[in-house]
Design a protein around this motif. Structure first.
Motif, short mmCIF file in Angstrom:
data_model
loop_
_atom_site.label_atom_id
_atom_site.label_comp_id
_atom_site.label_asym_id
_atom_site.label_seq_id
_atom_site.Cartn_x
_atom_site.Cartn_y
_atom_site.Cartn_z
N PRO A 1 0.60 -1.17 -0.71
CA PRO A 1 -0.07 -0.20 -0.12
C PRO A 1 1.29 0.65 0.79
O PRO A 1 1.66 1.21 0.39
N LEU A 2 0.17 2.63 -0.79
CA LEU A 2 1.31 3.92 -0.81
C LEU A 2 0.82 4.38 0.72
O LEU A 2 -0.03 4.41 1.41
N PRO A 3 1.98 4.61 1.00
CA PRO A 3 1.86 4.88 2.84
C PRO A 3 1.17 6.42 2.52
O PRO A 3 1.73 6.74 4.22
N TRP A 4 1.38 7.12 2.54
CA TRP A 4 1.24 8.74 1.79
C TRP A 4 -0.35 8.59 3.20
O TRP A 4 -1.37 7.94 3.37
N SER A 5 -0.22 9.68 4.16
CA SER A 5 -1.53 9.88 4.81
C SER A 5 -1.04 11.81 5.13
O SER A 5 -0.56 12.20 4.56
N LYS A 6 -1.58 12.25 6.25
CA LYS A 6 -1.98 12.87 6.64
C LYS A 6 -1.12 13.89 7.12
O LYS A 6 -0.46 14.58 7.32
N ASP A 7 0.24 12.95 8.12
CA ASP A 7 1.65 13.22 8.79
C ASP A 7 2.48 12.97 8.19
O ASP A 7 3.41 13.90 8.21
N PHE A 8 1.90 12.63 6.70
CA PHE A 8 3.47 11.59 6.10
C PHE A 8 3.44 12.09 4.33
O PHE A 8 2.18 10.59 3.34
N PRO A 9 2.76 13.31 4.40
CA PRO A 9 2.03 13.32 1.79
C PRO A 9 3.20 13.02 1.20
O PRO A 9 4.65 12.95 1.48
N ASP A 10 2.90 13.27 -0.21
CA ASP A 10 3.50 13.17 -1.12
C ASP A 10 4.34 14.49 -1.36
O ASP A 10 3.67 15.05 -2.16
N LEU A 11 5.73 14.36 -1.11
CA LEU A 11 6.62 15.80 -1.51
C LEU A 11 7.09 15.15 -2.72
O LEU A 11 7.46 16.38 -3.15
N SER A 12 7.03 14.78 -3.89
CA SER A 12 7.90 14.58 -4.76
C SER A 12 7.05 15.63 -5.57
O SER A 12 8.25 15.67 -6.68
N GLY A 13 6.19 16.55 -6.29
CA GLY A 13 6.13 17.53 -6.31
C GLY A 13 6.37 18.65 -6.25
O GLY A 13 6.45 19.72 -7.09
N GLU A 14 7.16 18.62 -4.74
CA GLU A 14 7.27 20.01 -4.26
C GLU A 14 9.12 19.67 -4.62
O GLU A 14 9.59 20.47 -4.11
N PHE A 15 9.47 18.60 -5.61
CA PHE A 15 11.34 18.90 -5.40
C PHE A 15 11.59 20.08 -5.48
O PHE A 15 13.12 19.83 -5.52
N ASP A 16 11.16 20.77 -6.92
CA ASP A 16 11.89 21.86 -7.27
C ASP A 16 12.26 22.75 -6.52
O ASP A 16 13.06 23.59 -6.38
N PHE A 17 11.29 23.26 -5.09
CA PHE A 17 11.51 23.96 -4.43
C PHE A 17 11.40 23.55 -3.11
O PHE A 17 11.85 24.23 -2.18
N ALA A 18 12.20 22.01 -2.82
CA ALA A 18 13.11 21.67 -1.34
C ALA A 18 14.47 21.59 -1.84
O ALA A 18 15.13 22.33 -2.76
N ASP A 19 15.13 21.41 -0.63
CA ASP A 19 16.72 21.45 -0.46
C ASP A 19 16.97 20.20 -0.45
O ASP A 19 16.13 19.51 -0.25
N SER A 20 18.22 19.85 -0.28
CA SER A 20 18.96 18.52 -0.35
C SER A 20 18.18 17.79 1.33
O SER A 20 17.74 16.56 1.37
N GLY A 21 18.29 18.88 2.07
CA GLY A 21 18.35 18.22 3.70
C GLY A 21 16.54 17.69 3.90
O GLY A 21 16.48 15.82 4.24
N THR A 22 15.61 18.65 3.34
CA THR A 22 14.38 18.10 3.61
C THR A 22 14.64 16.78 2.37
O THR A 22 13.70 16.04 2.99
N THR A 23 14.42 17.29 1.64
CA THR A 23 14.63 16.08 0.72
C THR A 23 14.84 14.43 0.67
O THR A 23 14.13 13.13 0.86
N ALA A 24 16.44 14.40 1.15
CA ALA A 24 16.78 13.64 2.05
C ALA A 24 16.32 12.93 3.27
O ALA A 24 15.95 11.54 3.50
N GLN A 25 15.60 13.21 3.87
CA GLN A 25 14.38 13.40 4.90
C GLN A 25 13.66 12.54 5.01
O GLN A 25 12.74 11.60 5.28
N PHE A 26 12.78 12.96 3.42
CA PHE A 26 11.57 12.55 2.83
C PHE A 26 11.69 11.38 2.35
O PHE A 26 11.44 10.25 2.98
N LEU A 27 12.71 11.11 1.87
CA LEU A 27 13.20 9.22 0.91
C LEU A 27 13.76 8.48 1.58
O LEU A 27 12.73 7.79 2.09
N HIS A 28 14.44 8.43 3.05
CA HIS A 28 14.55 7.78 4.01
C HIS A 28 13.47 7.36 4.80
O HIS A 28 12.77 6.74 5.38
#
Length: 776
Positions: free
Chosen positions: A629-656
């Motif tokens: 099942p996809l893990p998306w929820s209110k406390d963990f939304p899908d942020l892949s559409g916001e990669f253009d505006f994210a920094d490396s630290g935020t993206t790394a935390q999201f992927l982990h």
């Protein structure tokens, strides 16, 4: 008085030999091989005739099996391509009688698709569709009334129009009819009439009896017989393909084949009984050797025979004496050369070196230094010689060089000099991507997809090898890598029409299958294949969607100063399988490695976004494969559409965190038992099993199955399959009277040679010896 003189002479000889002990041992070593050669020659002479006869007969039967495989593969290609054609949008309505014959656009599109189909295989002479409900025929010239077609355009000498109108056959199958002659008679002038010798291949219901229409493909009999010529060993050998009634389907000499098949022994043993083996017969006042091989043809019970004059068949035995004399003289010359080399370049320098060591501290002369230099040079030459045997151009090696930037330093111990034997110094990489649409997956099976990919690989090898030294490698599930060894004046544009030609084979309906490819610039060293691979992938990403074949190929034209992200296929596989198999720690480690190595490259933000998108897609691909099942929820939304505006630290935390929420559930969610696989193999060993097909049957990837198989059963998939087949073969050899070839086919081997090789490798004896030793 004479005896003391002889004793004195003998002592002198012994003293001389004792002073040159290395020579004495060398003479012994020289005489020993000569004695062995003489013994071997005597034994070989006694067994030569029997062994040579068996080898020649086995080789002849193997060639017949290869000819059978060729015809079988030809019909299979027709089947695959026909199924693709009938299910295209332009053909579907016409074939199932749902469109009017006055529908001009549909008829035009169907005619164009049929013309393209006729060009897919060199052996196809023509094809047409008999629409029974409308009493019309669709051919390369359009839709024609059936009566007009069979009287004015295409007249069969052995089949009337009534034959096609009343034909009834088995559903979902092909039938190969006996050869006939087609008269092409255009309506313009009678002087342009042409005759074609063809073999009709006919199906009456391609899609499980949903249509009563006929699809007829006429193989060019001249082309089939021309191809059969390549399977002959000598000019006077006659190859024949016939049915059990003696009707000739194809042959290399029709007149002789007709006379040979009229022999009663040939009819009784090879045509009626369908026996395989070798037999000597007197035919037309001359001794012939008749061979019949095991037929691999799966669409009909045809016989594959060869007739060779006895003198020609056993011609190698006539030169036996010359062969032995040549071997003896050559051996003597080799040993003479070895003696000269041993004396001049080994014993003499060794003696000088020993003398130099015996100086015991005295200053060495110039000769001693020369000996040291000589030995050093010889070691260097030996090292260079050894480097030529390194498997530089194996497929696994090339994949490592392309996908791993550190592979060159680790796997080229002798530098790029090890590829000096290649014709050119430059290399080019092309990456080809195949996309199968949902419409294709709903209409065809995964086995059909495998067949198309195998045909695509073969087509690329045949098309590209005409002009280049190339390697075509299956990189991923639907991705193919092409490595070309090219001249320095090579232009990448030269490769575009070659690839477009191969793409054109599949252009029946672009909605089913689409292709795209990217080509790199040329590089001078093998160690730079990784850069060329990255350039090819960058060009592949720029291919516009829905382009025609000639525009589906893009050439890398980016600046050489641009910095690209580094994300190799090996790392992609590591991350994918770690998530798929629930190995969280391994997945986190791989992700950290990828992020750190790219942080050191100082990537521009746009390139970093692409890297994050690739990593995100890799993790979600594992989630989809594992049916998680996809893990998306209110406390963990899908942020892949916001990669253009994210920094490396935020993206790394999201992927982990995405790995934690998916990989932890993967192992428990995934239902897979290796016992089910082994049970399936034990009951289906006689089928054409291969790792990819079994993996897809059980819903796993081939690499995952291979790894799980080795961890659980402690042997690989192919070894287990061969062991299951050998156990069944041993039982059949002992309990039945089937021939060795029939036993091999019964347990899943297509050729006698493969069965013989695997059996002897696993059991230590041949199948014939095993039967003789174990039959009660």
């Amino acid at each position: 008085m004479k005896l003391p003189k002889l004793r004195g002479l003998w002592k002198k000889v012994r003293s001389t030999l004792a002073g040159y002990r290395p020579y004495r041992y060398f003479f012994i070593c020289l005489l020993l091989p000569i004695a062995i050669l003489a013994t071997f020659s005597a034994v070989y002479y006694c067994n030569y005739t029997l062994r040579t006869r068996a080898d020649l007969q086995s080789e002849a039967q193997h060639r017949l099996s290869s000819a059978s495989t060729f015809l079988d593969n030809t019909v299979k290609k027709i089947q695959v391509n026909s199924r693709l054609l009938i299910n295209t949008e332009s053909f579907y309505n016409l074939f199932y009688n749902m469109a009017s014959k006055d529908d001009a656009p549909t008829v035009y599109d169907a005619t164009k698709a049929l013309v393209n189909y006729n060009a897919t295989l060199d052996l196809v002479d023509s094809s047409f569709v008999y629409l029974r409900g409308q009493k019309t025929v669709l051919s390369g010239e359009g839709l024609t009334n059936a009566d007009n077609f069979f009287t004015q355009s295409c007249i069969f000498s052995d089949y009337s129009a009534h034959y096609w109108a009343t034909y009834e056959g088995a559903s979902y199958s092909f039938a190969i009819n006996t050869p006939t002659t087609i008269e092409h008679k255009p309506s313009t002038s009678a002087s342009s009439i042409t005759w074609h010798r063809v073999i009709p291949v006919l199906t009456d219901a391609l899609t499980e009896s949903k249509s009563q229409n006929l699809f007829v493909v006429c193989l060019n009999q001249d082309m089939v017989e021309k191809t059969l010529q390549s399977y002959r060993k000598s000019e006077d050998e006659v190859l024949v393909v016939a049915d059990k009634k003696g009707t000739i389907i194809a042959s290399t000499d029709t007149d002789k084949a007709t006379a040979f098949l009229g022999n009663q022994t040939v009819q009784h043993r090879f045509l009626d009984a369908g026996s395989t083996g070798c037999l000597e017969l007197s035919l037309q006042g001359k001794r012939y050797v008749v061979n019949s091989g095991a037929s691999n043809f799966s669409y009909a019970h045809y016989r594959f025979l060869s007739f060779t004059p006895k003198t020609s068949f056993y011609s190698t035995m006539q030169s036996m004496n010359l062969f032995f004399i040549t071997i003896i003289l050559l051996t003597a010359a080799i040993f003479g050369a070895l003696f000269y080399v041993f004396h001049s370049y080994i014993l003499r320098p060794m003696k000088t070196l020993i003398g130099s060591i015996a100086h015991k501290g005295k200053e060495a002369g110039t000769g001693d230094a020369n000996i040291v230099d000589f030995l050093a040079d010889r070691v260097g030459d030996m090292q260079k010689d050894i480097s030529t045997f390194v498997p530089i151009l194996s497929e696994q090696h090339l994949v490592n060089l392309m996908t791993n930037p550190d592979a060159a330093a680790r796997e080229l111990p002798y530098g790029d000099n090890s590829v000096d034997s290649l014709p050119h110094a430059h290399f080019c990489v092309a990456v080809l991507q195949t996309q199968f649409s949902n419409a294709f997956r709903s209409a065809f099976t995964d086995e059909d997809r495998h067949k198309i990919l195998k045909f695509l690989l073969q087509a690329l090898k045949v098309q590209l090898s005409k002009g280049y030294v190339c390697h075509v490698i299956n990189l991923q599930k639907n991705q193919i890598g092409i490595i070309l060894n090219i001249a320095d004046q090579f232009q990448a544009e030269q490769l575009v029409p070659e690839l477009a030609t191969v793409f054109g084979f599949f252009q029946y309906d672009s909605a089913l299958i689409s292709f795209s490819a990217g080509i790199s610039r040329s590089c001078v060293e093998l160690s730079r294949l990784h850069e060329a691979y990255q350039e090819a992938r960058a060009a592949l990403n720029t291919v516009p969607d829905g382009s025609p074949p000639e525009r589906c190929v893009q050439i890398y034209s980016g600046s050489g100063d641009r910095v690209y992200f580094s994300f190799t296929t090996a790392q992609d596989n590591q991350l994918y399988y770690a998530v798929l198999q629930g190995h969280c720690a391994e997945a986190h480690a791989v992700l950290d490695t990828i992020l750190k190595q790219n942080a050191a490259r100082s990537l521009p933000h746009s390139e970093s976004v692409k890297l994050w998108q690739y990593l995100f897609a890799c993790i979600l691909r594992a989630v989809k494969t594992g049916s998680l099942p996809l893990p998306w929820s209110k406390d963990f939304p899908d942020l892949s559409g916001e990669f253009d505006f994210a920094d490396s630290g935020t993206t790394a935390q999201f992927l982990h965190e995405l790995i934690d929420r998916t990989a932890q559930k993967a192992d428990a969610h995934r239902q897979f038992s290796i016992d089910e696989v082994t049970d399936f193999i034990d009951t289906h060993y006689q089928d054409d099993l291969y790792l990819e097909a079994v993996a897809e049957k059980f819903g796993v990837t081939d690499k995952y199955l291979s790894r799980a198989f080795k961890e659980s059963v402690h042997i690989n998939f192919h070894d287990y399959l061969n062991r299951a087949r050998m156990d069944a073969a041993k039982k059949l050899l002992v309990t039945t009277r089937k021939s060795v070839t029939e036993v091999g086919q019964a347990v899943g081997f297509n050729t006698h040679s493969t069965f013989f090789r695997v059996f002897k490798a696993l059991e230590g004896v041949s199948p014939t010896d095993y039967r003789r030793l174990n039959r009660p």
